[in-house]
Write a protein that holds these residues in place. Structure first.
Motif, PDB file in Angstrom:
ATOM      1  N   THR A  79     -44.367  19.574  57.573  1.00  0.00           N
ATOM      2  CA  THR A  79     -44.106  20.477  56.446  1.00  0.00           C
ATOM      3  C   THR A  79     -43.338  21.718  56.900  1.00  0.00           C
ATOM      4  O   THR A  79     -42.421  22.179  56.219  1.00  0.00           O
ATOM      5  CB  THR A  79     -45.416  20.901  55.768  1.00  0.00           C
ATOM      6  N   GLY A 114     -39.646  20.816  57.376  1.00  0.00           N
ATOM      7  CA  GLY A 114     -39.020  20.511  56.089  1.00  0.00           C
ATOM      8  C   GLY A 114     -38.800  21.758  55.255  1.00  0.00           C
ATOM      9  O   GLY A 114     -37.703  21.985  54.725  1.00  0.00           O
ATOM     10  N   GLN A 115     -39.805  22.591  55.175  1.00  0.00           N
ATOM     11  CA  GLN A 115     -39.682  23.792  54.349  1.00  0.00           C
ATOM     12  C   GLN A 115     -38.641  24.752  54.895  1.00  0.00           C
ATOM     13  O   GLN A 115     -37.879  25.359  54.146  1.00  0.00           O
ATOM     14  CB  GLN A 115     -41.058  24.477  54.251  1.00  0.00           C
ATOM     15  N   PHE A 152     -41.137  20.879  48.717  1.00  0.00           N
ATOM     16  CA  PHE A 152     -41.527  19.999  49.791  1.00  0.00           C
ATOM     17  C   PHE A 152     -42.963  19.484  49.605  1.00  0.00           C
ATOM     18  O   PHE A 152     -43.240  18.279  49.675  1.00  0.00           O
ATOM     19  CB  PHE A 152     -41.408  20.741  51.117  1.00  0.00           C
ATOM     20  N   LEU A 171     -34.387  15.546  48.070  1.00  0.00           N
ATOM     21  CA  LEU A 171     -35.822  15.282  47.868  1.00  0.00           C
ATOM     22  C   LEU A 171     -36.091  13.796  47.647  1.00  0.00           C
ATOM     23  O   LEU A 171     -37.112  13.262  48.089  1.00  0.00           O
ATOM     24  CB  LEU A 171     -36.346  16.107  46.688  1.00  0.00           C
ATOM     25  N   PHE A 200     -36.068  12.269  51.006  1.00  0.00           N
ATOM     26  CA  PHE A 200     -37.315  12.601  51.697  1.00  0.00           C
ATOM     27  C   PHE A 200     -38.458  11.724  51.177  1.00  0.00           C
ATOM     28  O   PHE A 200     -39.238  11.149  51.941  1.00  0.00           O
ATOM     29  CB  PHE A 200     -37.621  14.085  51.495  1.00  0.00           C
TER      30      PHE A 200
END
Lengths: 183, 183, 183, 183
Positions: C123, C126-127, C156, D92, D95
DNA sequence: CATGAATGAGAATTCATTCAT
DNA sequence: TATGAATGAATTCTCATTCAT
């Protein structure tokens, strides 16, 4: 009077009864103290007020619920003045009934189902084969007509039990007993 | 060639041998997996490479070290053309020897020492008392002179075994077999 | 009154508390019954008087120490007559606090440290990258100025959680929610 | 050329593939080395030629079969010159697809079914209740019509994930993001 | 390279027994 | 007298790891 003592005695008998039942069903090793207590409707702790250990309980069941006393009584009753054959039949029938009536106790002697099944297979097979042999010889006229089934079971059982208990039987004497040589 | 496989086979046999010994000495329930492993000189874990559970080991011992195959062989051998009494003696002696040679296996059938002791006491007492009765009647001239010890053991063992295996014997037929009524 | 029962109830709670702590620290599989017992200051055997198995203990911890009841309560409280935005903030803050206050329980959901570390890495990375992208576009004047960090985390997390729980989200709808097309 | 090396490399990949499969199915702790070896069609011993321990195998699977590299690639691709909203959706979706395509790996993060079930229950309940609240307020005209289902999932997931990963989100900022105050 | 027999440590669980209440 | 909480030792079984072949 003696309510205290009576109650204690009653509880003791109840515990022994329950124990005999559970031991027969699950085997001595297979029965836990919890099982025994539950079967008697009490808690494990209470068992130890009446028997110092599980082992002591086992021994007490075997001793107090055993049939040796009854067997002795049975075998030593006075039977004088009556024909031997009749007495023998009566005696053996009583003994047989005693065993039958104490099936649970007998079960305690065998380590669960395994042993009984094995024993049954062993004797069944042996008796069948010996019986067939006897039938042959009767048919051939070598042996006189007789109850070959009973004879087979007798021969087999006698050899087996006496070996199992550590005092082997004299086989020729056994055969002579059932099939005496003409003289 | 096949050293690996041979070694595994050897180990398997060794484990079965050890197990038979330990089961006979302590009873099936009394023998722990640790006992069994120690007797074989291995670690408990190894037992599980050869047998999926202790129970499976018990069954394998009973099956592969059992004497049913040898018993069948013994009883079905061709013995035609020889006198029945002689064959019977030979046959029962062989059977007796088979049991004697497999004392350990027999021990496995009984839940440890307790059962064997009880059984011995039961039969011993019974046979002694029946023997005394027979002696009396022979002395009194009611029964012909015969081997009363063997007779007592025969009667007792036959009733007991057949009751224990769940197929009770016909007692009058048994008595008639040993003491036929004059006709 | 009921000292016995009270004591048992207290012990039960104590065991659950200890279990929650140990499960959180070592993971469910990583915690042995011995660990659990030691953390509670008792012997392993005692656990089995209160829970039939380790598995049952796990389930009980999840059920009785779970926050579903409190969550439901929180979300269903009456909040009519107050502005939606304010209610939303209050509600989410409460939920967040609930999670924070149950950090141990949350930890139980992840198989030990490994999982948490991996999740955090995933995370975080990704963020950060999405945040950078948003910053770029805001700088370029394509997107209006806004809290890009929060937006990145939102986007995310939403995609990830909904995929992990097996009900993937409608991505265009998600983007439209945060960045509505001018109309 | 390098047949030796190629073969070794191939075997290594095969072991990792099998391990990922087994870990996903049984969890890291639930998978024994025997399971892993069997799934790869080799013997336990061989695993130790390629990985020094089970732990090392776990780490290698996480590292080499992890999707961080692919995620980074995905997020850093050059997308200049295309509309932000479109890029966001594409990104997204990619992802999300990445997660979907690595379901097995995701499963490794959670300690078996228990965790996934609990997580699903938690989020499901929360999203449903928040969704209902939003619907109310939209019906009352307080909030503009919008996709309340997606909004609920977004709010809930965001708070939960960021708390779980140890970096709690700024709730008012989150609400402002989705429901900007009129200015 | 590959096998699989063997180990040693430890897992979950059971159980006979004790003892404060 | 009776309970039942608690213990400590033992039990069956599993497993990661090693090593001779």
């Amino acid at each position: 009077m003696g309510t205290r003592k009576e109650q204690a005695e009653w509880r003791r008998e109840q515990l022994l009864d329950a124990a005999l039942r559970v031991f027969a069903a699950k085997g001595v090793d297979g029965a836990s103290v919890k099982d025994l207590a539950e079967a008697a409707g009490v808690t494990p702790g209470l068992l130890y007020r009446y028997f110092v250990s599980k082992e002591a309980l086992v021994e007490t069941v075997l001793r107090e619920r055993g049939f040796m006393p009854r067997l002795r009584e049975l075998l030593t009753a006075d039977r004088s003045g009556r024909p031997a054959r009749q007495v023998l039949v009566e005696l053996l029938v009583s003994f047989d009934a005693l065993l039958a009536g104490n099936a649970e106790l007998m079960a305690v002697f065998f380590s669960a189902a395994r042993a009984r099944a094995a024993l049954a297979e062993l004797t069944g097979e042996g008796q069948r084969l010996i019986g067939a042999f006897l039938d042959d010889r009767v048919a051939a006229g070598e042996l006189p007509p007789h109850d070959t089934g009973t004879a087979a079971r007798t021969l087999f059982a006698t050899v087996a039990v006496n070996r199992a208990t550590g005092s082997p039987i004299d086989v020729p004497a056994l055969v002579e007993l059932l099939y005496p040589e003409e003289r």
